[in-house]
Design a protein around this motif. Structure first.
Motif, short mmCIF file in Angstrom:
data_model
loop_
_atom_site.label_atom_id
_atom_site.label_comp_id
_atom_site.label_asym_id
_atom_site.label_seq_id
_atom_site.Cartn_x
_atom_site.Cartn_y
_atom_site.Cartn_z
N ARG A 274 40.72 52.60 53.11
CA ARG A 274 41.35 53.69 52.37
C ARG A 274 42.58 53.20 51.61
NH1 ARG A 274 40.39 58.95 53.08
NH2 ARG A 274 39.23 58.46 54.98
N ASP A 275 43.44 52.44 52.28
CA ASP A 275 44.65 51.94 51.62
C ASP A 275 44.32 50.97 50.51
OD1 ASP A 275 46.24 53.47 53.26
OD2 ASP A 275 46.65 51.86 54.68
N GLU A 276 43.37 50.07 50.76
CA GLU A 276 43.00 49.09 49.75
C GLU A 276 42.52 49.77 48.47
OE1 GLU A 276 40.06 46.60 51.47
OE2 GLU A 276 41.48 45.12 52.24
N GLU A 277 41.69 50.80 48.59
CA GLU A 277 41.15 51.43 47.40
C GLU A 277 42.25 52.05 46.54
OE1 GLU A 277 37.35 53.33 47.44
OE2 GLU A 277 38.19 55.10 46.46
N GLU A 278 43.25 52.66 47.15
CA GLU A 278 44.34 53.23 46.37
C GLU A 278 45.11 52.14 45.63
OE1 GLU A 278 46.25 56.98 48.12
OE2 GLU A 278 45.61 55.89 49.92
N TYR A 279 45.33 51.01 46.27
CA TYR A 279 45.99 49.90 45.61
C TYR A 279 45.15 49.39 44.44
CZ TYR A 279 49.50 49.37 49.33
OH TYR A 279 50.53 49.56 50.20
N ILE A 280 43.84 49.28 44.66
CA ILE A 280 42.94 48.78 43.62
C ILE A 280 42.95 49.71 42.42
CG2 ILE A 280 40.51 48.35 43.07
CD1 ILE A 280 40.23 47.36 46.03
N VAL A 281 42.90 51.02 42.67
CA VAL A 281 42.94 52.00 41.57
C VAL A 281 44.21 51.82 40.75
CG1 VAL A 281 43.15 54.45 41.04
CG2 VAL A 281 41.44 53.68 42.69
N ASP A 282 45.34 51.70 41.42
CA ASP A 282 46.62 51.54 40.71
C ASP A 282 46.63 50.25 39.89
OD1 ASP A 282 47.62 53.91 41.68
OD2 ASP A 282 48.71 52.99 43.34
N ALA A 283 46.14 49.16 40.48
CA ALA A 283 46.18 47.87 39.79
C ALA A 283 45.26 47.83 38.57
CB ALA A 283 45.80 46.75 40.76
N LEU A 284 44.15 48.55 38.63
CA LEU A 284 43.18 48.55 37.53
C LEU A 284 43.43 49.65 36.51
CD1 LEU A 284 39.90 47.87 39.54
CD2 LEU A 284 41.05 46.28 37.99
N ARG A 285 44.44 50.47 36.74
CA ARG A 285 44.69 51.61 35.86
C ARG A 285 44.87 51.24 34.38
NH1 ARG A 285 45.71 56.32 37.97
NH2 ARG A 285 46.51 55.40 39.90
N PRO A 286 45.49 50.09 34.04
CA PRO A 286 45.64 49.76 32.62
C PRO A 286 44.31 49.67 31.86
CG PRO A 286 47.09 48.39 33.93
CD PRO A 286 46.20 49.11 34.89
N VAL A 287 43.22 49.40 32.55
CA VAL A 287 41.93 49.27 31.89
C VAL A 287 41.26 50.62 31.71
CG1 VAL A 287 39.67 48.15 31.98
CG2 VAL A 287 41.68 46.95 32.82
N GLY A 288 41.54 51.56 32.60
CA GLY A 288 40.96 52.88 32.47
C GLY A 288 40.74 53.53 33.82
N PRO A 289 40.26 54.79 33.83
CA PRO A 289 39.98 55.49 35.09
C PRO A 289 38.84 54.83 35.84
CG PRO A 289 39.16 56.74 33.22
CD PRO A 289 39.95 55.61 32.65
N LEU A 290 38.92 54.89 37.15
CA LEU A 290 37.97 54.19 38.02
C LEU A 290 36.98 55.18 38.61
CD1 LEU A 290 37.62 51.24 39.06
CD2 LEU A 290 38.86 51.93 41.10
N VAL A 291 35.70 54.84 38.53
CA VAL A 291 34.64 55.65 39.12
C VAL A 291 33.89 54.79 40.12
CG1 VAL A 291 32.48 56.88 38.69
CG2 VAL A 291 34.37 57.09 37.07
N ALA A 292 33.72 55.30 41.33
CA ALA A 292 33.01 54.57 42.39
C ALA A 292 31.72 55.28 42.73
CB ALA A 292 33.89 54.47 43.64
N VAL A 293 30.77 54.51 43.21
CA VAL A 293 29.53 55.07 43.75
C VAL A 293 29.77 55.36 45.22
CG1 VAL A 293 27.08 54.71 44.17
CG2 VAL A 293 28.14 53.83 42.08
N GLY A 294 29.77 56.64 45.61
CA GLY A 294 30.10 57.03 46.97
C GLY A 294 28.97 56.78 47.95
N THR A 295 29.34 56.73 49.22
CA THR A 295 28.36 56.58 50.29
C THR A 295 27.67 57.91 50.54
OG1 THR A 295 29.73 54.88 51.32
CG2 THR A 295 28.03 55.91 52.69
N PRO A 296 26.35 57.95 50.47
CA PRO A 296 25.66 59.23 50.70
C PRO A 296 26.01 59.82 52.07
CG PRO A 296 24.15 57.60 49.81
CD PRO A 296 25.42 56.87 50.13
N GLY A 297 26.34 61.11 52.08
CA GLY A 297 26.61 61.80 53.32
C GLY A 297 28.03 61.71 53.83
#
Length: 205
Positions: A12-35
């Motif tokens: 959970r923490d890693e993903e928030e950091y990754i989103v912030d770091a990649l923000r200059p390129v654009g919004p981030l969309v992930a493929v979620g885990t079913p269920g």
């Protein structure tokens, strides 16, 4: 259409950091885990059926159209397919691989070997036109020992598919956390992406 496609299994923490770091390129969309009942905070999520014959095609289209595809390496069948498909479709400047903390040398080498076999098994007509002499690229030799803590290794590729491994999260600077170390480590990826877009005039729709 999404500017970034994130195919990942992260904390959970890693993903928030990754989103912030990649923000200059654009919004981030992930493929979620079913269920999943409560998705991680960070990337926006889309959900697809679990059957391979159903989710492969839309994920392949997303890979093709995203500005930058960011994939966290793993040995599951789905992740291995995503890695092969991204390397089959994309120019190297639009692919970023992340090696999560706690990845052992044996696991990484198994991923590397499976990926090489999958790429070599592709028929010639399905191979990426950016590969040199129609020869599939490969991940770098294991450049690291096992480590622990909030560290992520980054693999980006030059225009001729030469891989570079960068280790983040190991700085002794007291003000640097995973996000700031990721931003520093992502600079070559961002520079190559910008140069590729300027040269080709390609932009995601």
């Amino acid at each position: 259409m999404t500017r970034l496609l994130y195919l990942a299994t992260a904390s959970r923490d890693e993903e928030e950091y990754i989103v912030d770091a990649l923000r200059p390129v654009g919004p981030l969309v992930a493929v979620g885990t079913p269920g999943e009942i409560l998705p991680f905070a960070g990337a926006a999520r889309m959900y697809l059926p679990e059957e391979e014959e159903v989710w492969h095609q839309p994920v392949s289209r997303l890979i093709e159209r995203a500005r930058l595809v960011t994939l966290t390496l793993g040995s599951s069948a789905g992740t291995m397919w995503e890695l092969t498909e991204a390397m089959r479709i994309l120019p190297p400047q639009r692919l970023l691989l992340m090696v999560p903390g706690m990845t052992g040398r044996a696991e990484y080498e198994a991923i590397r070997t499976k990926n090489e076999r999958a790429l070599k098994a592709l028929p010639e007509a399905a191979r990426n036109q950016t590969w040199k002499s129609n020869t599939p690229p490969s991940l770098p030799n294991p450049p690291f020992k096992e480590w622990s803590g909030p560290e992520i290794g980054l693999i980006h590729f030059s225009p001729d598919w030469e891989p570079t491994f960068t280790r983040t999260g190991s700085s002794d600077l007291p003000w640097e956390n995973l996000c700031t170390s990721l931003i520093r480590g992502l600079r070559p990826t961002f520079d190559q992406l910008a140069a590729h877009e300027e040269k080709t005039r390609w932009h995601c729709s």
